[in-house]
Design an enzyme around this catalytic site. Sequence first.
Site, PDB file in Angstrom:
ATOM      1  N   PHE A 241     -92.466  38.950 -43.740  1.00 25.49           N
ATOM      2  CA  PHE A 241     -91.425  38.762 -44.762  1.00 25.49           C
ATOM      3  C   PHE A 241     -90.335  39.816 -44.663  1.00 25.49           C
ATOM      4  CE2 PHE A 241     -95.522  37.404 -46.712  1.00 25.49           C
ATOM      5  CZ  PHE A 241     -95.308  36.043 -46.631  1.00 25.49           C
ATOM      6  N   ASN A 621     -91.903  20.752 -36.863  1.00 24.74           N
ATOM      7  CA  ASN A 621     -93.277  20.442 -37.248  1.00 24.74           C
ATOM      8  C   ASN A 621     -93.280  20.273 -38.757  1.00 24.74           C
ATOM      9  OD1 ASN A 621     -95.967  20.821 -38.276  1.00 24.74           O
ATOM     10  ND2 ASN A 621     -96.583  21.711 -36.319  1.00 24.74           N
ATOM     11  N   LYS A 691     -82.207  24.363 -37.730  1.00 21.95           N
ATOM     12  CA  LYS A 691     -81.684  25.518 -38.464  1.00 21.95           C
ATOM     13  C   LYS A 691     -82.880  26.235 -39.106  1.00 21.95           C
ATOM     14  CE  LYS A 691     -78.441  23.061 -40.756  1.00 21.95           C
ATOM     15  NZ  LYS A 691     -77.186  22.655 -41.435  1.00 21.95           N
ATOM     16  N   GLU A 695     -86.820  30.876 -44.865  1.00 16.83           N
ATOM     17  CA  GLU A 695     -86.406  31.540 -46.101  1.00 16.83           C
ATOM     18  C   GLU A 695     -85.790  30.581 -47.100  1.00 16.83           C
ATOM     19  OE1 GLU A 695     -84.075  34.065 -43.562  1.00 16.83           O
ATOM     20  OE2 GLU A 695     -85.073  35.854 -44.313  1.00 16.83           O
TER      21      GLU A 695
END
Lengths: 734, 329
Positions: A241, A621, A691, A695
């Site tokens: 993160f 996926n 893209k 996040e």
Amino acid sequence: MNKVFTMDAPATSRRLDDMRQGLVGKPLDRPDGPFKVTGTATYAHEWNLDGMAYGVLVRAPFARGTITHIGREDIEAMAGVLRVITDARFLRNPAQGTADEAPIQGPTEVFYLGQPVALVVAETFEAARHGAQQLTMKWDCKTAVIDPETAETEEGENLEQGDLDAAMKAAHATVDATYHTPCHTSAAMEPHCSTAVWEGDELTLYGSYQMLNYNINELADSLGIDAANIHMRAPYVGGGFGSKLGIAPEAVAAAIAAKELDRPVVVALSRPQVFETTMRRSETTQRLRLAADANGKLTGLGHEALVSNLEGETFSEPVTQSTHFLYAAENRKMAINIARLNKTCAGSVRAPGEAVGMPTLENAMDELAEKLGLDPIDLRKRNLPERHPEEDIPYSSRKYAEAMDTGAAHFGWDKRNRTPGGLREGEWLIGHGMAGASRVNSIGEASARVTLSRAEDGSALATVETDMTDIGTGTYAVLSQVAGEMLGLPMAQVITKLGDSRLPKGAGSGGSWGASSSGSAVFLACEAIRSQISEKLGLREEELEMKDSEVTSGNTRRTLAEVLEDGPISAEGTIKPGDTADDVNQASYGAYFCEVAVNAVTGETRLRRMTGVFGAGRILNEKTATSQCYGGMVWGIGMALTEEMVHDPRDGHIVNHDLAEYHLPVNLDMPQLDVILLDERDDWACPIQTKGIGELGFCGAAGAIVNAIYNATGVRIRDYPVTLDKLLDGLPED
Amino acid sequence: MKPFDYDRAKDATSASAAAAKGATIIAGGTNLLDLMKLEVMAPDRLIDITRLPLKEITRTSDGGVRIGALVSNSDLAADPTIRTNYAVLSRALLAGASGQLRNKATTGGNLCQRTRCYYFYDTDMPCNKRAPGSGCHALEGFNRIHAILGTSEACIATHPSDMAVALRALDAKIEIEGSGGSRTIGMEGFYRLPGDRPELDNTLQSGDVITAVMLPAPVTDARHVYRKVRDRASYAFALVSVAAVAQMDGDKIKEIALAFGGLAHMPWRDGAVEDLLRGERLTPAVLDAAADKLLADAKSFGGNDFKIPLARRTLKAVLREACTTGERT
Ligand SMILES: Cc1cc2nc3c(=O)[nH]c(=O)nc-3n(C[C@H](O)[C@H](O)[C@H](O)COP(=O)(O)OP(=O)(O)OC[C@H]3O[C@@H](n4cnc5c(N)ncnc54)[C@H](O)[C@@H]3O)c2cc1C
Ligand code: SF4
């Protein structure tokens, strides 16, 4: 034969759509999943090297000053303790993402409570920890600055376009509101850890890191050695993160200790240390100004933020990142000021910028919609710019309106509560809210090698190799899928090797760019391999069909195994960002819809349902992409309702530095989340039209929940998180 | 963690003897081990009592129940007698910690768990409870989870147990094996206020081992409520909790027991509030009077100011729930 491609023009051929293996996009399992659930995936602490010693870092227990004495002797006399190490090369704080060089170093001058000042190394972890706890030190205190509101500030970004003040005065409706978001921590499941071992001048570091190609240079620069002498490995990373983007204090300390003691040393952070010495997200104070005409058209938009960081750090939370292009308004002001504080280093925590800038922007839009008497979706749609309102460039592909419409239909937005505070079930006040999602998109230079060879049983096997990492996101799965798709191999015949600095350099995992960057590199390598095969067979590459380990073209049909008879075929692909990064505005978009129940007696909020709709280009996926969105939305729940890292204003000490008191959402806080992924190809983004999605699921999520709380209660809270104490006064019942 | 010696107790007497010589008792270890890792507690010697035969829940001759000190929180919460006759206890237990912790946590250990004050947990910070005389950093610090009743200048910590709040409402007694043999103490005498000795959580003496908790015969026709207000839906300590056992006579309160968590250094019970309610109908005026009485001496410290209105609201809601006539829940 290698293939290098620079993104100077849109990749309109969309070759992945022509491939026939049928892997890309499918909700396939992660190939690394079984290793993880059976405990056979080796994490940074699990290498168990012969003769390994254990190091525990010791923090400075004060926020600003100079260490004058370390009580080394007493600790070195303790049973099991090998050495107390302080070294001028110790890192003050982790390197910022993509820094590529050492951060500020030196353990004597202390800038925040939690700064590592010594390492106690012992035969066992227990002895090291006991030594670390008992280590005494003396210091000269200086005055620490903890509160951003009273600190000295530096000017960061500052954009002024037109005259916002005048627009505010002339407007039909305005919002001028100040929002506050607290410090956050990433709280990845695997705490930061490094195991260092030297062979002569060669260092091997097993670490929990996201971006090896940068980390290796940061580590080399920190230690004062040549990067060529470092081998870094991070095959499995238990979450990052952003907190594992840059080389961190434990890696450098482990390497120094291992050299001094001439044996392997492992240094892991405890959970409080993760809070205190890895990156925090800055607290923000944000003033949002919106001016609209009677038709609900924005005439003015202001977003000004105060954020913080340590002295000498270049990073500042880019709060306004998506505000620059999301909504049209002629008169604009965006500014970021940075307060220099004596608090843990601020850096990237999932979705830096939009994480905290989008929810507040979307709160302000909600406030404006109410003033205008407009459906919040309608208000947003009226203000979608044709071209970037500041840079006057077109958008690449923007699924914002479609995300809102799809979400509204799925959620039943037309049946929402329309009277704030007006819908009640027993003790519970029910409310609905929505918000938009937006996250800037980019790629980083990345290479990958793909080798087609024959396995022992003679069948064709593709091996994908790059130093790219999988931080739990699904990199192993998606890179295998791209290679299998391009080369006509089922998943079982593709092996992906990651997280080894000796492999071709990927972009690393960060900024949601990993799958696009490394996926493109794999794609290009596969294109090169296809060219080699076609050359070999005397066929045209574009006409090759590769499926189920066979190559066909016209009347020619060969098994891959035959093609590989005289040896493996290998190629490296390299993608480079180019003009499309500047020619168009690239971002991924989405929308959230949710229903909350707020207890009229206690102010406790329970999220009842939440839908997120996202457009992030081609989905590689469906399962791992959906999981990223779930995770992002869960972060949104935390940000909206519970997460807040509290610094004691007197001494800068993080009061709630563990997972018992820093409240992440638990299962009972999460209802079933619905994620819908829109069908999209963004040709401007990269050759595989993807893209970033890692996040996006978080970029605005908290705003939808806080808007719903307003709708439920009629109480507008502008201070995140919305804990019950902030609502009590405004609730009806006593 | 400081190195320590470890012994297993053969029986309660030898456990008591070891404790009298300075050994620290370890049961489930879910609290003690955390504190030892942080060196908030640094015992030289542990005496492990988990092999003692104190895992039974049995009926007593007076119609009550005896709960062995080693009965796990999970087992206690699931026990049919507890669920039927002492529902408030079962609910309080299930409102606490997590499934995994409750499997390990014991009845005796739960009673003796230490405060969750942030400063108590950090050995670099002043804290009178951990290091007597060093000062109370919470008093002027971040005190969102701290007490509003019965505090002292020396300490404003709360006792974190949910179970103990229910036990206080149920008039439980604690059975203790000590240096002078065994004895029982009522819940009202087990905990203490911080005063100028905040290092003492309770009135246990050196060498005391809790062997059981005794519940009196159940109150018939009572409505049991346990309401816990917290920062997330699960796995968070109570900001305010209320345990109520109420018996109604028509629409009047015949008998009521009320205990509160999150408000004080011990599960709080105020006889005057119960006296005020006894014999009354639950009118808005009575509700207000009860809340006024409970909170008359409440004092907050900035971060926990909200606990006063929250306690008021929660008490009133619990009374409304507990003091309605109709089917017993
Ligand atoms: C993350 C987390 C969340 C939690 N949330 C909650 C919550 O919401 N509500 C709640 O009520 N609790 C909560 N707990 C606390 C949990 O209930 C206690 O840790 C547990 O009940 C302690 O029992 P134990 O047997 O493990 O005690 P131990 O850790 O073994 O001992 C605790 C203390 O009791 C003493 N002791 C143990 N047994 C005896 C005995 N028989 N006689 C005398 N002294 C004894 C020990 O010496 C020690 O000082 C939480 C704990 C954690 C870690
Ligand atoms: S409230 Fe009590 S436990 Fe907390 S710091 Fe003060 S003395 Fe220590």
